[in-house]
Enzyme design. Structure first.
Site, PDB file in Angstrom:
ATOM      1  N   HIS A   1      31.399  -7.903 -41.424  1.00 18.60           N
ATOM      2  CA  HIS A   1      30.538  -7.567 -40.163  1.00 18.60           C
ATOM      3  C   HIS A   1      30.414  -5.994 -40.245  1.00 18.60           C
ATOM      4  O   HIS A   1      31.442  -5.093 -40.457  1.00 18.60           O
ATOM      5  CB  HIS A   1      31.222  -7.962 -38.950  1.00 18.60           C
ATOM      6  CG  HIS A   1      30.376  -8.051 -37.909  1.00 18.60           C
ATOM      7  ND1 HIS A   1      30.114  -7.089 -36.734  1.00 18.60           N
ATOM      8  CD2 HIS A   1      29.627  -9.016 -37.357  1.00 18.60           C
ATOM      9  CE1 HIS A   1      29.108  -7.363 -35.970  1.00 18.60           C
ATOM     10  NE2 HIS A   1      28.841  -8.644 -36.206  1.00 18.60           N
TER      11      HIS A   1
ATOM     12  N   HIS B   1      21.818 -11.924 -40.949  1.00 19.49           N
ATOM     13  CA  HIS B   1      21.893 -12.001 -39.300  1.00 19.49           C
ATOM     14  C   HIS B   1      22.025 -13.435 -38.961  1.00 19.49           C
ATOM     15  O   HIS B   1      23.071 -13.972 -39.208  1.00 19.49           O
ATOM     16  CB  HIS B   1      20.842 -11.285 -38.778  1.00 19.49           C
ATOM     17  CG  HIS B   1      20.884 -10.932 -37.289  1.00 19.49           C
ATOM     18  ND1 HIS B   1      21.841 -10.853 -36.644  1.00 19.49           N
ATOM     19  CD2 HIS B   1      19.897 -10.493 -36.439  1.00 19.49           C
ATOM     20  CE1 HIS B   1      21.892 -10.657 -35.252  1.00 19.49           C
ATOM     21  NE2 HIS B   1      20.474 -10.278 -35.089  1.00 19.49           N
TER      22      HIS B   1
ATOM     23  N   ASP C   1      29.612 -16.713 -37.894  1.00 19.64           N
ATOM     24  CA  ASP C   1      28.830 -17.855 -38.558  1.00 19.64           C
ATOM     25  C   ASP C   1      29.237 -18.507 -39.679  1.00 19.64           C
ATOM     26  O   ASP C   1      28.918 -19.502 -40.168  1.00 19.64           O
ATOM     27  CB  ASP C   1      27.787 -17.012 -39.287  1.00 19.64           C
ATOM     28  CG  ASP C   1      26.730 -16.572 -38.137  1.00 19.64           C
ATOM     29  OD1 ASP C   1      26.291 -17.120 -37.375  1.00 19.64           O
ATOM     30  OD2 ASP C   1      26.211 -15.283 -38.663  1.00 19.64           O
TER      31      ASP C   1
END
Ligand code: CMC
Length: 443
Positions: free
Chosen positions: A308, A269, A364
């Site tokens: 994702h 995460h 990210d």
């Protein structure tokens, strides 16, 4: 004639059921309970270990269309907010549901800024952490500790109390984050400067040295605003689910937010930005990319910053960050890892494995490269995710508290363990060799 129902025939009994379809495509899991093979049956349950196809709430905050790569806060496209808004305005939008007018914005900004200071005992509390403590671990503990400083926060059904705690936490989290950073550096803590913007003040608390007043670089200050806007909410992700789930037993929002930060800490995460940079450093050069791709396809590695649960297309946040990286590098100098990242993305997006698995860069993948160029150490990356996500967590928590359909979160399980067994005295139990496998599996 078309009906908004689902017809179900239970082939065990031949019985027929009509289950209502709500909201254009939702059935209530509890509607399955009426489907029983015998009168004393529990009834059917749905099994969904990681909530991959289960809605846990009805929400008005964030909309995602993962196939089309769409992200909107309260209906506003993320691209427009990233271009035109700032973090505090976006936080207002997320928390309150509408963009503020001038007067409301000024009051909101002021109300957040008057909460940037922390109790002096919080400083002492932080001094108790080891010199090399991970700042995310420090944040989990310190936000949890705020619970003991604000006992009034327990009044979660009081609108004014919820508003106050929301402003307090959005105001204090940059200070706690900066103190955590200064602690690991052995530097004195820098108190907030409320003349600066939300992100300018954060940069000041992190990086101010002996100068009388810290002057944030406007390009970097703006880059941080954009990063914060992009991270402010993301509907029912792991940490938001933790916020709602823990909050459903009605502790105060600081204890609840500590749980959300803990959920964000993990490398799958919010920790993925740190993990992605470590992976790019590990790859080391463009020439080594094919070898990495091979390892990923063999199942030996995962491409951090890729994939994702919801986006099966390019993450719109990653697109914005990839473009923004160039502006940041003009100030900071080019982060050489960007070349590896761009080439890795190029090769991956042409590869059958990534195409068939619908794996694209997520937020990210590029955020860490930008944070690193801006001078943040890697273990601060997830902390920089937690700061803006606080507005999303508080909005989602308040929505949950107000929702009359919500109760204490308590999933069912499918029990696959032993049926009834009788206790036998220690001396008459089977020999260890017969029990070893079962016992070692349990840990
Ligand atoms: N690299 C290689 N293969 C992957 C990756 C990846 N990053 N992500 C998923 N897969 C494969 C996985 O091996 C599986 O393949 P198969 O079906 O052949 O076994 C398939 O794709 C589905 O994977 P999954 O783990 O079942 O998918 P998920 O929806 O449970 O996981 C995820 C989503 C984000 C945890 C995962 O994609 C992942 O681990 N990515 C790397 C960590 C990361 O970048 N996380 C940040 C997410 S975005 C920011 C945030 O919201 O926190």
């Amino acid at each position: 004639m078309a009906k908004d129902t689902l017809s179900v025939t239970d082939n065990r009994t031949g019985k027929h059921y009509e289950i209502p379809i709500e909201e254009g495509g939702v059935i209530r899991a509890t509607a399955l309970r009426q489907i029983k093979a015998a009168d004393d049956d529990f009834g059917l349950m749905s099994y969904d270990p990681a909530f991959t196809n289960t809605a846990s709430c009805r929400s008005r905050i964030t909309y995602i269309d993962g196939d089309k790569g769409i992200l909107r806060y309260r209906g506003y496209p993320i691209e427009e907010l990233a271009e035109k808004s700032n973090y505090l305005e976006t936080a207002y939008l997320i928390v309150k549901g509408e963009l503020p007018d001038r007067g409301h914005y000024d009051r909101w900004e002021n109300n957040i800024k008057i909460h940037t200071m922390v109790h002096e005992n919080i400083k002492k509390f932080m001094e108790g952490y080891r010199y090399d403590a991970h700042p995310m671990g420090m944040l989990v503990g310190t936000v949890g500790a705020l619970s003991t400083f604000y006992p009034d926060a327990k009044d979660i059904h009081n609108l004014e109390s919820r508003r106050l705690q929301t402003r307090r936490l959005i105001g204090k989290i940059p200070t706690l984050a900066a103190f955590a950073y200064r602690h690991t550096k052995g530097l004195p803590y820098v108190y907030p400067d409320n003349e600066l913007s939300y992100t300018g003040n954060l940069l000041s608390m992190l990086f101010k040295m002996t100068e009388l007043r810290y002057k944030p670089n406007p390009v970097l200050e703006r880059a941080l605003e954009v990063l914060f806007i992009l991270h402010a909410d993301h509907e029912q992700n792991c940490s938001t689910n933790a916020m709602r789930s823990v909050g459903s037993s009605q502790p105060d929002p600081y204890a609840t937010a500590a749980a959300a930060i803990a959920a964000l800490y993990g490398p799958l995460h919010g920790g993925a930005n740190e993990a992605a940079i470590r992976m790019l450093m590990d790859i080391g050069s463009v020439a080594a990319i094919p070898d990495m791709i091979k390892k990923v396809k063999n199942g030996d590695r995962r491409l951090m910053g890729f994939g994702h649960r919801v986006y099966k297309n390019y993450d719109p946040r990653a697109k914005i960050l990839k473009e923004m990286a160039a502006q940041v590098f003009e100030v900071t100098g080019r982060n050489p890892l960007i070349d590896i990242a761009i080439e890795l993305e190029r090769i991956a997006l042409q590869d059958d494995y990534f195409i068939s698995h619908k794996l694209y860069p997520n937020v990210d993948f590029y955020s860490g490269i930008i944070y690193q160029a801006m001078g943040f150490p890697m273990d601060m990356f997830p902390v920089l995710f937690a700061i803006p996500r606080t507005s999303g967590w508080m909005a989602q928590w308040a929505e949950m508290v107000r929702d009359p359909e919500q109760k204490i979160a308590r999933p069912r399980q499918v029990y696959i363990g032993e049926q009834l067994r009788r206790y036998s005295p220690l001396q008459s139990r089977p020999k260890p060799t017969q029990r070893e496998d079962a016992v070692s599996e349990a840990i």
